[in-house]
Design a protein around this motif. Structure first.
Motif, short mmCIF file in Angstrom:
data_model
loop_
_atom_site.label_atom_id
_atom_site.label_comp_id
_atom_site.label_asym_id
_atom_site.label_seq_id
_atom_site.Cartn_x
_atom_site.Cartn_y
_atom_site.Cartn_z
N VAL A 245 10.56 21.81 71.09
CA VAL A 245 11.78 21.30 71.72
C VAL A 245 11.62 21.32 73.25
O VAL A 245 11.99 20.37 73.95
N GLU A 246 11.07 22.40 73.76
CA GLU A 246 10.87 22.51 75.21
C GLU A 246 9.88 21.46 75.71
O GLU A 246 10.07 20.86 76.78
N ARG A 247 8.83 21.22 74.93
CA ARG A 247 7.87 20.18 75.32
C ARG A 247 8.54 18.81 75.38
O ARG A 247 8.30 18.04 76.32
N ALA A 248 9.38 18.50 74.40
CA ALA A 248 10.06 17.22 74.39
C ALA A 248 10.99 17.08 75.59
O ALA A 248 11.06 16.02 76.22
N ALA A 249 11.70 18.14 75.91
CA ALA A 249 12.61 18.11 77.06
C ALA A 249 11.82 17.94 78.35
O ALA A 249 12.19 17.12 79.22
N ASN A 250 10.74 18.69 78.50
CA ASN A 250 9.94 18.61 79.73
C ASN A 250 9.26 17.25 79.89
O ASN A 250 9.03 16.79 81.01
N GLY B 234 10.59 14.45 79.02
CA GLY B 234 11.59 13.45 79.37
C GLY B 234 12.12 12.62 78.22
O GLY B 234 12.65 11.52 78.44
N TYR B 235 12.01 13.11 76.99
CA TYR B 235 12.60 12.39 75.86
C TYR B 235 14.12 12.45 75.98
O TYR B 235 14.69 13.52 76.25
N GLU B 236 14.78 11.32 75.78
CA GLU B 236 16.22 11.25 76.06
C GLU B 236 17.08 11.78 74.92
O GLU B 236 18.25 12.10 75.14
N ALA B 237 16.53 11.88 73.72
CA ALA B 237 17.32 12.36 72.58
C ALA B 237 16.42 13.12 71.63
O ALA B 237 15.21 12.87 71.54
N LEU B 238 17.02 14.05 70.91
CA LEU B 238 16.33 14.81 69.88
C LEU B 238 16.94 14.43 68.54
O LEU B 238 18.16 14.47 68.36
N VAL B 239 16.08 14.05 67.59
CA VAL B 239 16.53 13.62 66.27
C VAL B 239 16.11 14.68 65.26
O VAL B 239 14.94 14.80 64.92
N LEU B 240 17.07 15.45 64.78
CA LEU B 240 16.80 16.50 63.81
C LEU B 240 16.92 15.93 62.40
O LEU B 240 17.97 15.43 61.99
N THR B 241 15.83 16.02 61.63
CA THR B 241 15.84 15.56 60.24
C THR B 241 16.24 16.71 59.33
O THR B 241 15.64 17.79 59.38
N VAL B 242 17.26 16.48 58.48
CA VAL B 242 17.85 17.58 57.71
C VAL B 242 17.77 17.40 56.20
O VAL B 242 18.34 18.20 55.45
N ASP B 243 17.05 16.37 55.73
CA ASP B 243 16.99 16.13 54.29
C ASP B 243 15.65 16.55 53.69
O ASP B 243 15.21 16.01 52.68
N VAL C 163 23.68 25.57 58.77
CA VAL C 163 24.52 25.15 59.88
C VAL C 163 24.24 25.98 61.13
O VAL C 163 24.29 25.48 62.27
N GLU C 164 23.95 27.25 60.96
CA GLU C 164 23.68 28.11 62.11
C GLU C 164 22.46 27.64 62.89
O GLU C 164 22.42 27.77 64.12
N ASP C 165 21.47 27.10 62.20
CA ASP C 165 20.30 26.58 62.90
C ASP C 165 20.65 25.35 63.72
O ASP C 165 20.09 25.14 64.81
N LEU C 166 21.57 24.53 63.22
CA LEU C 166 22.01 23.36 63.99
C LEU C 166 22.75 23.82 65.25
O LEU C 166 22.56 23.26 66.34
N ARG C 167 23.58 24.85 65.12
CA ARG C 167 24.25 25.40 66.30
C ARG C 167 23.23 25.94 67.30
O ARG C 167 23.35 25.74 68.52
N TRP C 168 22.21 26.63 66.78
CA TRP C 168 21.14 27.17 67.63
C TRP C 168 20.45 26.06 68.40
O TRP C 168 20.19 26.17 69.61
N LEU C 169 20.16 24.96 67.72
CA LEU C 169 19.47 23.85 68.35
C LEU C 169 20.37 23.16 69.36
O LEU C 169 19.92 22.79 70.46
N ARG C 170 21.64 22.99 69.02
CA ARG C 170 22.58 22.35 69.94
C ARG C 170 22.66 23.12 71.26
O ARG C 170 22.77 22.53 72.34
N TRP D 84 19.10 22.35 73.22
CA TRP D 84 18.68 21.00 73.61
C TRP D 84 19.65 20.43 74.64
O TRP D 84 20.84 20.28 74.36
N PRO D 85 19.18 20.05 75.82
CA PRO D 85 20.08 19.59 76.88
C PRO D 85 20.52 18.14 76.78
O PRO D 85 21.49 17.73 77.42
#
Length: 419
Positions: free
Chosen positions: A186-191, A193-202, A273-280, A283-284
């Motif tokens: 996640v930190e690599r993606a942010a650094n 310059g990726y504009e969005a993070l797409v979390l796959t949950v299925d 759900v707690e992991d989604l909160r953690w990620l939210r 992720w900036p």
């Protein structure tokens, strides 16, 4: 019963008078095509639909690689239903509208996109063609549409970002069992310059993709008697594989095994759900949740702060007979369409499908297989061609519907026919 005019019957029959054609009359009819010496150009010249690209892709790649893209889980019922849902859409055109000019662009996740289209994340892309993710990212940048790089990509996030630094690029994430590795990614993606993070949950576990199991697909492909025989059928593919950088997972280096074994190592059935909160919280940028398949889960994800939801059954590659996203779309839009953006994935093969998704409430649709067929058929130019085909079909369908802009497409323009 009708009777002929007796006067006409008495008229003498007059046969057409024959003559030799004049050169001036023949000249406009003679059209010689300039020969194409580039094999890719010849293939693409005959590709008028995504299905044409699919046929070309099947000829250019080993069976196990083509089946990995083309196949789905278990009996492949889900992907069949997804396609039938689009076939069951009925359009409601309006006439006497000025459609001499049409604007296919629209806002997707806070910025303008040339089409309501996003190139979805796909794993192992350099296995399909050695140009891989770089080719896809460059084609998306030229087309002015977003591209989503997969966690299971075969090119590192920094290189993909650098190949088109001004383009719209999103990063797709699987939450691994190793949370520290996930956080580092996640930190690599942010650094980068990726504009969005797409979390796959299925993906609590991998789906049973029977074609891959029967083909014994491994990453990278192993040299068995079957694959050695395949070299004779697809020599160019094998030459490119063996003479370019070794196929590797940019986010998980050093892995050697089957796709099923990789999925078992990466996917985490304990994600909640707690992991989604953690990620939210970490992720900036904008957060997209992909793989939602019910109204109740859509509400939950929207309440947790996701800017967008992707209705998706993973292209039919996870749970077979999962809900069909297009049929689910109107209900999810009614429930949470005011709270977050809704995108659609699974089953899109034509520009008319994009119109249908838009009319039923999606801001855009994601495609995976269509652009991979183009990539397998002709590399980067094949991806360009896939996007061109969808764009041309989209603009033509807009005109036939009587709408001059994507933002004019409404529910009144399409409906799902009852079966």
């Amino acid at each position: 019963m009708t009777t002929s005019d007796p006067g006409i019957e008495k008229l003498p029959r007059k046969r057409p008078e024959r003559r030799l054609p004049r050169p001036s009359e023949i000249r406009p009819l003679v059209k010689f095509r300039r020969p194409r010496f580039d094999a890719r150009e010849r293939r693409l010249a005959h590709a008028h639909t995504i299905e044409d690209l699919r046929i070309a892709a099947r000829r250019r790649t080993p069976r196990s690689v083509f089946d990995y893209v083309d196949g789905a889980a278990e009996q492949e019922i889900g992907i069949g239903r997804a396609r039938r849902a689009f076939e069951d859409v009925e359009f409601h055109p309006r006439v006497l509208r000025d459609v001499s000019r049409v604007d296919a662009s629209t806002d997707v996740l806070g910025a303008r996109s040339a089409l309501p289209l996003v190139l979805a994340p796909t794993g192992f892309t350099r296995m399909m063609h050695h140009e891989g993710e770089i080719a896809v990212a460059r084609a998306a940048a030229r087309a002015g549409i977003p591209y989503v790089l997969s966690t299971m990509g075969t090119t590192d996030p920094e290189s993909v970002r650098a190949c088109a630094p001004t383009a719209r690029q999103w990063f797709q994430l699987y939450l691994w069992k190793d949370r520290e590795a996930s956080e580092a990614l996640v930190e690599r993606a942010a650094n980068a310059g990726y504009e969005a993070l797409v979390l796959t949950v299925d993906t609590p576990v991998g789906g049973a993709r029977m074609r891959d199991i029967r083909n014994g697909l491994t990453i990278p492909p192993t040299l068995t008697l079957r694959t050695l025989a395949g070299m004779a059928v697809c020599p160019a593919w094998w030459m490119n594989l063996l003479t370019t950088e070794p196929l590797r997972f940019a986010a998980l280096s050093g892995f050697d095994g089957t796709v099923e074994e990789l999925v078992g190592r990466m996917f985490d059935p304990s994600v909640t759900v707690e992991d989604l909160r953690w990620l939210r919280a970490r992720w900036p940028g904008r957060l997209v949740v992909k793989g939602v398949q019910s109204v109740e889960d859509a509400r939950m994800v929207a309440d947790l702060g996701a800017e967008a939801i992707v209705l998706s059954n993973h292209g039919g590659r996870q749970l077979d007979r999962a809900p069909t996203p297009l049929e689910l779309l109107p209900r999810v839009v009614d429930a949470v369409g005011q709270d977050c953006e809704i995108l659609l994935d699974t089953g899109v093969r034509t520009g008319a499908d994009l119109i249908a998704a838009r009319a039923l409430g999606a801001s855009a649709a994601m495609i995976g297989r269509p652009y991979l067929y183009g990539l397998m058929a002709a590399g980067e130019r094949g991806v360009d061609r896939a996007i061109e085909i969808l764009g041309a079909e989209y603009a033509r369908t807009m005109r036939l519907l009587g709408v001059a802009g994507t933002d004019e497409i409404r529910a009144e323009h399409a409906s799902l026919r009852s079966r």
